[in-house]
Write a protein that holds these residues in place. Structure first.
Motif, short mmCIF file in Angstrom:
data_model
loop_
_atom_site.label_atom_id
_atom_site.label_comp_id
_atom_site.label_asym_id
_atom_site.label_seq_id
_atom_site.Cartn_x
_atom_site.Cartn_y
_atom_site.Cartn_z
N ALA A 132 0.78 -29.58 -39.00
CA ALA A 132 -0.08 -29.56 -37.82
C ALA A 132 -0.95 -28.31 -37.82
O ALA A 132 -2.08 -28.33 -37.34
CB ALA A 132 0.77 -29.61 -36.55
N LEU A 133 -0.44 -27.21 -38.41
CA LEU A 133 -1.21 -25.96 -38.46
C LEU A 133 -2.45 -26.11 -39.35
O LEU A 133 -3.40 -25.36 -39.22
CB LEU A 133 -0.35 -24.81 -38.97
CG LEU A 133 0.79 -24.37 -38.05
CD1 LEU A 133 1.66 -23.32 -38.74
CD2 LEU A 133 0.26 -23.81 -36.74
N MET A 134 -2.40 -27.07 -40.26
CA MET A 134 -3.55 -27.33 -41.14
C MET A 134 -4.64 -28.08 -40.40
O MET A 134 -5.80 -28.06 -40.80
CB MET A 134 -3.10 -28.19 -42.33
CG MET A 134 -3.00 -27.45 -43.61
SD MET A 134 -2.58 -28.61 -44.90
CE MET A 134 -2.90 -27.58 -46.31
N GLU A 136 -5.74 -27.47 -37.57
CA GLU A 136 -6.47 -26.57 -36.70
C GLU A 136 -6.33 -26.92 -35.22
O GLU A 136 -7.25 -26.72 -34.43
CB GLU A 136 -7.97 -26.51 -37.08
CG GLU A 136 -8.16 -25.96 -38.49
CD GLU A 136 -9.63 -25.92 -38.90
OE1 GLU A 136 -10.48 -26.08 -38.02
OE2 GLU A 136 -9.88 -25.69 -40.09
N GLY A 137 -5.18 -27.45 -34.85
CA GLY A 137 -4.93 -27.73 -33.43
C GLY A 137 -4.32 -26.50 -32.78
O GLY A 137 -3.62 -25.73 -33.42
N GLU A 138 -4.61 -26.30 -31.51
CA GLU A 138 -4.01 -25.17 -30.78
C GLU A 138 -2.63 -25.58 -30.30
O GLU A 138 -2.44 -26.70 -29.84
CB GLU A 138 -4.87 -24.82 -29.56
CG GLU A 138 -6.21 -24.22 -29.90
CD GLU A 138 -6.14 -22.72 -30.18
OE1 GLU A 138 -5.18 -22.08 -29.70
OE2 GLU A 138 -7.02 -22.21 -30.88
N PRO A 139 -1.62 -24.67 -30.42
CA PRO A 139 -0.32 -25.01 -29.85
C PRO A 139 -0.44 -25.07 -28.32
O PRO A 139 -1.26 -24.35 -27.74
CB PRO A 139 0.58 -23.85 -30.27
CG PRO A 139 -0.35 -22.72 -30.52
CD PRO A 139 -1.66 -23.32 -30.95
N PRO A 140 0.34 -25.97 -27.68
CA PRO A 140 0.23 -26.06 -26.23
C PRO A 140 0.71 -24.77 -25.58
O PRO A 140 1.64 -24.13 -26.07
CB PRO A 140 1.15 -27.23 -25.87
CG PRO A 140 2.10 -27.33 -27.02
CD PRO A 140 1.36 -26.85 -28.23
N LEU A 141 0.06 -24.36 -24.50
CA LEU A 141 0.53 -23.21 -23.73
C LEU A 141 1.62 -23.69 -22.80
O LEU A 141 1.45 -24.68 -22.10
CB LEU A 141 -0.62 -22.62 -22.92
CG LEU A 141 -1.60 -21.73 -23.67
CD1 LEU A 141 -2.75 -21.34 -22.77
CD2 LEU A 141 -0.91 -20.48 -24.21
N SER A 142 2.75 -23.02 -22.82
CA SER A 142 3.84 -23.45 -21.93
C SER A 142 4.17 -22.31 -20.98
O SER A 142 4.85 -21.37 -21.36
CB SER A 142 5.06 -23.84 -22.76
OG SER A 142 5.36 -22.83 -23.69
#
Lengths: 366, 147
Positions: A132-134, A136-142
């Protein structure tokens, strides 16, 4: 011994121009900014600050960019820059009990006062590549849940685990002293070294070297039976006496990792059986290094604690302290690629002469 | 104007030193008339730790620091020592230190120092809250041989 040579200016200029191009890589790919390195390659930045012995995340990120990600080259750049700075003063010793904690764990006490706080750790991850890091998605802010807010009390000092054992006299004490420690960057390293001097050398030592030394003690070369009594990562205030004012001011904060090991100790002629301690303190979130440092610190204390010298490398302070610095090591190692034409010419002459002599003797024998 | 209490001055100097340079510049965009008693100077401070957290001091490593001293055209002198290499940060911090010793202290305190202190406290609390969400209770499992 290498010799001075002249010439080659144009080749050197061209090599450096090409280096700059290669550093940039494919221009179709966006250029990395120093801020991106500082924020997203933070553990590399921490390592460069720790081994460069200068806490400045922007400069460490710049050094990493300039060094094309070669961290030892980046450490070299930081060490070189450091020497240009005037020394404005010395801080009062940082108080790690007042650390604002990101992480704090103990392998010896399950229910320690203040609790076990995992923090942003790689532990318990499965070490599987995250594709998923490839993408280029942003990790959700929790955002943290409400109940956690009630638990958080950042201004409350969190006592060290060692202090609990200390109450029963089961562990050696570390009595405060304000003696001025020798500074490795101002005086040549002389042996035997005080524990304070050893710690300065280890905290700026190469992570790989310190790790291997620590590992060797676990495998039996100078065994010290270490438990991680406490590992904490967080930010501490740096307080400096301001000469023009005559009082101390907190002028900033540094992130540090602190590790204290608890080690078996059977006692000696002068000391009762009790636990002893090894200590590691390193700039940044640098957990592997801090744990390794505490193991090597404990191992080097064999003489002070009246233990046997088994001849293990990790008990030999000359071996450890003179080889842990990766800039010294790299300087000496890599200098052999510089022109040694005269030296080599002499060796060549010698080998030719020996061969001639051997041949003459063989002919005489026949 | 009476001499500020050392404790108060330590607090505001620390708040100013730890502030993000950009934020301080937002809060103090225009600088009052001043001259430098010590032009901003970048250097290093050796940070010390203690063995075992409480014992003998040792040298941990240096950090970059910038210091400056200013005198406002109205007379008061301000000093700053701030982490990092930002000369504008050190200059602004020294100017605010000077302003805090004048009759303008209440307004300066409310508009700059208190704002920075509050933001820093919120940031620290947010991070501590985040850490608190990772607090665990380990429990040991009964091992096979204990049955």
């Amino acid at each position: 011994m290498y010799v001075a040579v002249k010439g080659g200016e144009r080749a050197i200029d061209n090599a450096h121009a090409w280096l700059a191009e290669e550093r940039r890589g494919d221009r179709g790919v966006p250029e990395l900014s120093v801020a991106q390195i500082r924020e997203q390659m933070r553990l590399a930045v921490n390592r460069v600050m720790a081994e460069g012995s200068l806490y400045d995340p922007d400069l460490a990120a710049l050094a990493i960019k300039q060094a094309r990600g070669d961290l030892i080259e980046a450490v070299f750049l930081i060490r070189a820059y450091r020497t240009t700075l005037p020394r404005l003063g010395t801080s009062n010793p940082i108080d790690t009990a007042k650390m604002t904690l990101d992480r704090r764990i103990s392998a010896t006490f399950k229910d320690l006062p203040g609790g076990q706080v995992l923090g942003p750790t790689f532990d318990y991850t499965h070490r599987l590549l995250d594709f998923a890091l490839m993408a280029e998605g942003e990790p959700p802010l929790s955002p943290p849940p409400e109940e956690a807010v009630a638990h958080a009390n950042p201004t409350q000092p969190v006592p060290h685990v060692a202090s609990f054992l200390n109450r029963d006299g089961l562990i050696e004490e570390a009595a405060a002293s304000d003696a001025t420690p020798i500074d490795l960057t101002r005086a040549p390293l002389e042996l035997p070294a005080s524990r304070a001097l050893r710690l300065q050398a280890l905290t700026r030592g190469d992570e790989g070297f310190v790790l291997s030394m620590a590992y060797s003690t676990q495998r039996g070369y100078g065994r010290t039976h270490a438990f991680v009594g406490e590992l904490r990562i967080g930010r501490v205030a740096v307080e400096v006496d301001i000469p023009e004012l005559g009082f101390a001011v907190e002028i900033g904060e540094v992130e540090v990792t602190e590790c204290e090991t608890v080690n078996q100790f059977k006692g000696s002629k002068t000391e009762p059986p009790q636990f002893t301690r090894g200590y590691g303190l390193v700039f940044g979130q640098t957990e592997r290094k801090a744990i390794a440092m505490s193991l090597v610190d404990r191992s080097l204390r064999w003489n002070e604690l009246g233990e046997d010298n088994t001849g293990a490398p990790a008990q030999d302070e000359e071996f450890v302290l003179y080889h842990c610095d990766n800039i010294q090591a790299t300087g000496f190692l890599e200098h052999i690629k510089l022109p040694h034409y005269v030296d080599f010419q002499a060796e060549l002459e010698l080998v030719r002469r020996l061969r001639r002599e051997a041949q003459t003797m063989q002919e005489a024998a026949e | 104007m009476t001499e500020p209490l050392t404790k108060d001055r330590q607090t505001w100097m620390s708040v100013l030193a730890k502030a993000a340079p950009g934020r301080l510049a937002q809060l103090l965009p225009a600088l009052p008339d001043h001259r430098f008693l010590r032009a901003p100077e970048v250097g290093a401070v050796m940070v010390r730790g203690r063995i075992g957290g409480t014992g003998e001091a040792f040298n941990l490593g240096e950090m970059t620091v910038t210091r400056a001293s200013v005198q406002l055209s109205t007379g008061p002198v301000g000093h700053a020592w701030v982490q990092g290499r930002d000369k504008a940060h050190a200059t602004r911090a020294a100017i605010v230190d000077a302003l805090m010793q004048t009759d303008a202290a209440p307004e300066t305190g409310a508009a700059i120092v208190d704002v920075l202190a509050k933001e820093a406290a919120v940031a620290t609390a947010t991070r501590a809250t985040r850490a608190a969400t990772t607090k665990v209770d380990f429990f040991t499992l009964v091992r096979g041989e204990d049955k």
